[in-house]
Motif scaffolding. Structure first.
Motif, PDB file in Angstrom:
ATOM      1  N   THR A 123      27.856  75.648 -24.509  1.00  0.00           N
ATOM      2  CA  THR A 123      27.139  74.693 -25.363  1.00  0.00           C
ATOM      3  C   THR A 123      25.858  74.206 -24.694  1.00  0.00           C
ATOM      4  O   THR A 123      24.792  74.155 -25.323  1.00  0.00           O
ATOM      5  CB  THR A 123      28.045  73.485 -25.691  1.00  0.00           C
ATOM      6  OG1 THR A 123      29.218  73.949 -26.368  1.00  0.00           O
ATOM      7  CG2 THR A 123      27.319  72.471 -26.565  1.00  0.00           C
ATOM      8  N   LEU A 134      23.181  77.000 -24.621  1.00  0.00           N
ATOM      9  CA  LEU A 134      22.565  77.149 -25.947  1.00  0.00           C
ATOM     10  C   LEU A 134      21.659  75.962 -26.271  1.00  0.00           C
ATOM     11  O   LEU A 134      20.602  76.127 -26.881  1.00  0.00           O
ATOM     12  CB  LEU A 134      23.647  77.293 -27.021  1.00  0.00           C
ATOM     13  CG  LEU A 134      24.495  78.569 -26.959  1.00  0.00           C
ATOM     14  CD1 LEU A 134      25.601  78.527 -28.003  1.00  0.00           C
ATOM     15  CD2 LEU A 134      23.635  79.809 -27.156  1.00  0.00           C
ATOM     16  N   TYR A 135      22.078  74.775 -25.855  1.00  0.00           N
ATOM     17  CA  TYR A 135      21.274  73.568 -26.088  1.00  0.00           C
ATOM     18  C   TYR A 135      19.931  73.658 -25.366  1.00  0.00           C
ATOM     19  O   TYR A 135      18.906  73.175 -25.868  1.00  0.00           O
ATOM     20  CB  TYR A 135      22.058  72.345 -25.607  1.00  0.00           C
ATOM     21  CG  TYR A 135      21.260  71.070 -25.607  1.00  0.00           C
ATOM     22  CD1 TYR A 135      20.932  70.424 -26.795  1.00  0.00           C
ATOM     23  CD2 TYR A 135      20.827  70.495 -24.404  1.00  0.00           C
ATOM     24  CE1 TYR A 135      20.197  69.243 -26.792  1.00  0.00           C
ATOM     25  CE2 TYR A 135      20.092  69.324 -24.403  1.00  0.00           C
ATOM     26  CZ  TYR A 135      19.782  68.704 -25.588  1.00  0.00           C
ATOM     27  OH  TYR A 135      19.046  67.542 -25.583  1.00  0.00           O
ATOM     28  N   SER A 170      23.745  75.350 -30.762  1.00  0.00           N
ATOM     29  CA  SER A 170      24.487  74.739 -29.654  1.00  0.00           C
ATOM     30  C   SER A 170      25.756  74.005 -30.080  1.00  0.00           C
ATOM     31  O   SER A 170      26.628  73.751 -29.246  1.00  0.00           O
ATOM     32  CB  SER A 170      23.582  73.781 -28.871  1.00  0.00           C
ATOM     33  OG  SER A 170      23.230  72.657 -29.650  1.00  0.00           O
ATOM     34  N   SER A 188      17.840  73.814 -31.442  1.00  0.00           N
ATOM     35  CA  SER A 188      18.369  74.657 -30.366  1.00  0.00           C
ATOM     36  C   SER A 188      19.088  75.870 -30.953  1.00  0.00           C
ATOM     37  O   SER A 188      19.259  75.977 -32.169  1.00  0.00           O
ATOM     38  CB  SER A 188      19.323  73.859 -29.473  1.00  0.00           C
ATOM     39  OG  SER A 188      18.650  72.810 -28.818  1.00  0.00           O
TER      40      SER A 188
END
Length: 198
Positions: free
Chosen positions: A43, A46-47, A64, A61
């Motif tokens: 997470t 991806l963020y 995320s 993003s």
């Protein structure tokens, strides 16, 4: 603005009470801790990949919130909530808030809301999609409230701060949430569950 603050407080109190109720008596096994750690890491990665960065922070993003959605659907809301708390805590370190009172909104509230994706059940795809939409909307509104309260001064002259925050957040985080829901709808969740839940 007072009405926005009241709504923000109500949203925060509701999500925290609901989360504490879900977590009451939860006992974590080694596998659960490992899953939470792995999903938290994915997470955050991806963020950090911003497809569209915004000037006052945030933006869109790379899906995320999808990992937390999947964790909640496949392994239970409890794991999703704990993962959301871990992710929010890490976000505080990598992107500290401008104001301490952003914490229950932009950080913990927004992330914990995502974990409620299985709100209506997981036995049918339609229930999962309904839950994903509601969870994403609630999550986005946490950021909307924060934006209106703390960053309303950036609104163009004469524009309502709440309306400005809605546009800002729904065009950024809202787009990311929508894309996450679309991808979630395309995933073969039953096959994933059979492959992962053993």
């Amino acid at each position: 603005m007072n009405f926005v603050i009241v709504l923000a407080v109500l949203f925060s109190v509701t999500i925290f009470i609901a989360s504490m109720i879900k977590l009451k008596g939860v006992k974590l096994e080694a596998k659960s801790i490992a899953r939470i750690g792995i999903v938290s890491a994915i997470t955050i990665v991806l963020y950090m990949i911003k497809l569209v960065p915004f000037p006052q922070g945030g933006g869109c993003s790379l899906l995320s919130i999808l990992p937390i959605m999947l964790l909640s659907i496949l392994f239970g809301m409890e794991e999703g909530i704990l993962c959301a708390i871990v992710v929010a805590s890490i976000k505080i370190i990598i992107q500290p808030p401008y104001y301490p009172l952003q914490l229950p909104l932009d950080y913990y509230g927004a992330m914990m809301a995502v974990a409620f994706t299985p709100l209506f059940g997981v036995d049918t795809k339609s229930k999962i999609m309904k839950g994903a939409i509601v969870a994403s909307l609630v999550s986005t509104f946490f950021s909307v409230f924060s934006g209106a309260i703390f960053f309303g001064q950036f609104a163009p002259e004469g524009m309502n701060p709440f309306l400005y925050s809605m546009m800002y957040n729904f065009l950024g985080y809202g787009v990311e949430a929508s894309l996450s829901i679309v991808v979630l709808s395309l995933l073969p969740l039953n096959k994933l569950k059979k492959a992962l839940v053993k």
